[in-house]
Design a protein around this motif. Structure first.
Motif, PDB file in Angstrom:
ATOM      1  N   UNK A 130       0.771  -1.077   0.079  1.00 23.16           N
ATOM      2  CA  UNK A 130       0.076  -0.048   0.007  1.00 23.16           C
ATOM      3  C   UNK A 130       0.902   1.329   0.029  1.00 23.16           C
ATOM      4  N   UNK A 131       0.155   2.470   0.067  1.00 24.75           N
ATOM      5  CA  UNK A 131       0.863   3.540  -0.038  1.00 24.75           C
ATOM      6  C   UNK A 131       0.737   4.195   1.235  1.00 24.75           C
ATOM      7  N   UNK A 132       1.913   4.816   1.767  1.00 25.76           N
ATOM      8  CA  UNK A 132       2.239   5.275   3.076  1.00 25.76           C
ATOM      9  C   UNK A 132       2.823   6.760   2.987  1.00 25.76           C
ATOM     10  N   UNK A 133       2.886   7.497   4.076  1.00 25.69           N
ATOM     11  CA  UNK A 133       3.503   8.962   3.971  1.00 25.69           C
ATOM     12  C   UNK A 133       4.554   8.788   4.897  1.00 25.69           C
ATOM     13  N   UNK A 134       5.919   9.650   4.210  1.00 28.07           N
ATOM     14  CA  UNK A 134       6.825   9.566   5.088  1.00 28.07           C
ATOM     15  C   UNK A 134       7.820  10.999   4.305  1.00 28.07           C
ATOM     16  N   UNK A 148      12.009  19.045   5.254  1.00 26.52           N
ATOM     17  CA  UNK A 148      11.576  18.009   4.588  1.00 26.52           C
ATOM     18  C   UNK A 148      10.329  17.995   3.757  1.00 26.52           C
ATOM     19  N   UNK A 149      10.157  17.171   2.808  1.00 31.14           N
ATOM     20  CA  UNK A 149       9.107  17.227   2.374  1.00 31.14           C
ATOM     21  C   UNK A 149       8.145  15.739   2.474  1.00 31.14           C
ATOM     22  N   UNK A 150       6.835  15.803   2.801  1.00 28.03           N
ATOM     23  CA  UNK A 150       6.164  14.772   3.075  1.00 28.03           C
ATOM     24  C   UNK A 150       5.578  14.094   1.909  1.00 28.03           C
ATOM     25  N   UNK A 151       5.777  12.986   1.524  1.00 31.08           N
ATOM     26  CA  UNK A 151       5.352  12.252   0.313  1.00 31.08           C
ATOM     27  C   UNK A 151       4.515  10.971   0.617  1.00 31.08           C
ATOM     28  N   UNK A 152       3.319  10.979   0.021  1.00 34.84           N
ATOM     29  CA  UNK A 152       2.655   9.638  -0.100  1.00 34.84           C
ATOM     30  C   UNK A 152       2.810   8.678  -1.392  1.00 34.84           C
TER      31      UNK A 152
END
Length: 234
Positions: A130-134, A148-152
């Motif tokens: 699945x997709x997660x955000x980090x 930092x850039x939050x990416x899903x």
């Protein structure tokens, strides 16, 4: 993020107008984001002064054909997409100074070809479901990226940490999500001069929605500039 100035890319290897070839052939998983990747790269190539071509035909990997291009992009390719003759043509293209750019599952391609593993920098090993955000941290933060850039997205674990062989562009905060196996040092994008040419790779690009993110688009634009020989800053 501010727009990156249009570069002046080097010519194709045959002296023709500079071109980029985007290759999206798959022999395994086929990503739903391929159309978005192609459309984004088409737009970025236009901004960069590169003529654009897209193919899923491996027959274009022949010496005379590749000589028309400055950059070859493997955008979400998977598994064994080139035969031995076509592999030789890509290798000769890079050794003659050509640029290579890999997006996401370019690292899940040609697992039985050691030279390609060095070209892309590291092979895909696994990913959490699945997709997660980090958070993604740029080593040299681009304009307007504060911290930092939050990416899903879908986050790859690689078979090895490429840090000792590449210039790391960005790292992933593995502690932000479940299922990472890389530990505290998790490179997610990198570049290098390699075997006479240039290589740039990002592990991001699974989720179609990511291609609308201006930071991701700028990330890809920088990679295209670097692979085209228009900038040393990747």
């Amino acid at each position: 993020m501010g727009r990156i100035p249009a570069p002046t890319p080097a010519q194709g290897q045959d002296g023709s107008e500079p071109r980029v070839l985007v290759f999206t052939a798959t022999r395994g998983w086929r990503h739903d984001s391929i159309p978005q990747a192609v459309a984004t790269l088409r737009a970025l190539a236009g901004e960069a002064g590169l003529r654009f071509a897209h193919t899923e035909d491996p027959a274009l990997f022949a010496a005379a054909e590749l000589a028309r291009y400055r950059v070859v992009v493997f955008a979400n390719t998977t598994r064994d997409v080139l035969d031995e003759t076509q592999q030789t043509a890509l290798q000769a293209f890079v050794r003659a100074g050509g640029g290579f750019m890999g997006v996401h599952s370019a690292a899940d391609t040609e697992h039985d070809w050691p030279w390609y593993g060095e070209l892309v920098g590291a092979w895909f090993d696994s990913h959490p479901p699945g997709l997660q955000t980090a958070r993604v941290r740029f080593v040299d933060p681009p304009e307007a990226v504060d911290g930092a850039w939050r990416v899903t997205d879908e986050f790859y674990n690689f078979k090895r940490n490429p840090r000792d062989r590449v210039h790391v562009i960005a790292t992933l905060a593995s502690g932000d999500y479940a299922g990472g196996t890389m530990g505290a040092d998790h490179p997610i994008a990198w570049c290098r001069e390699f075997d006479g040419g240039r290589s740039w790779y990002t592990g991001l690009g699974h989720d179609p929605a990511l291609y609308a993110d201006p930071i991701f688009r700028a990330h890809l634009a920088r990679g295209l500039r670097y692979a085209a020989g228009a900038a040393d800053d990747c």
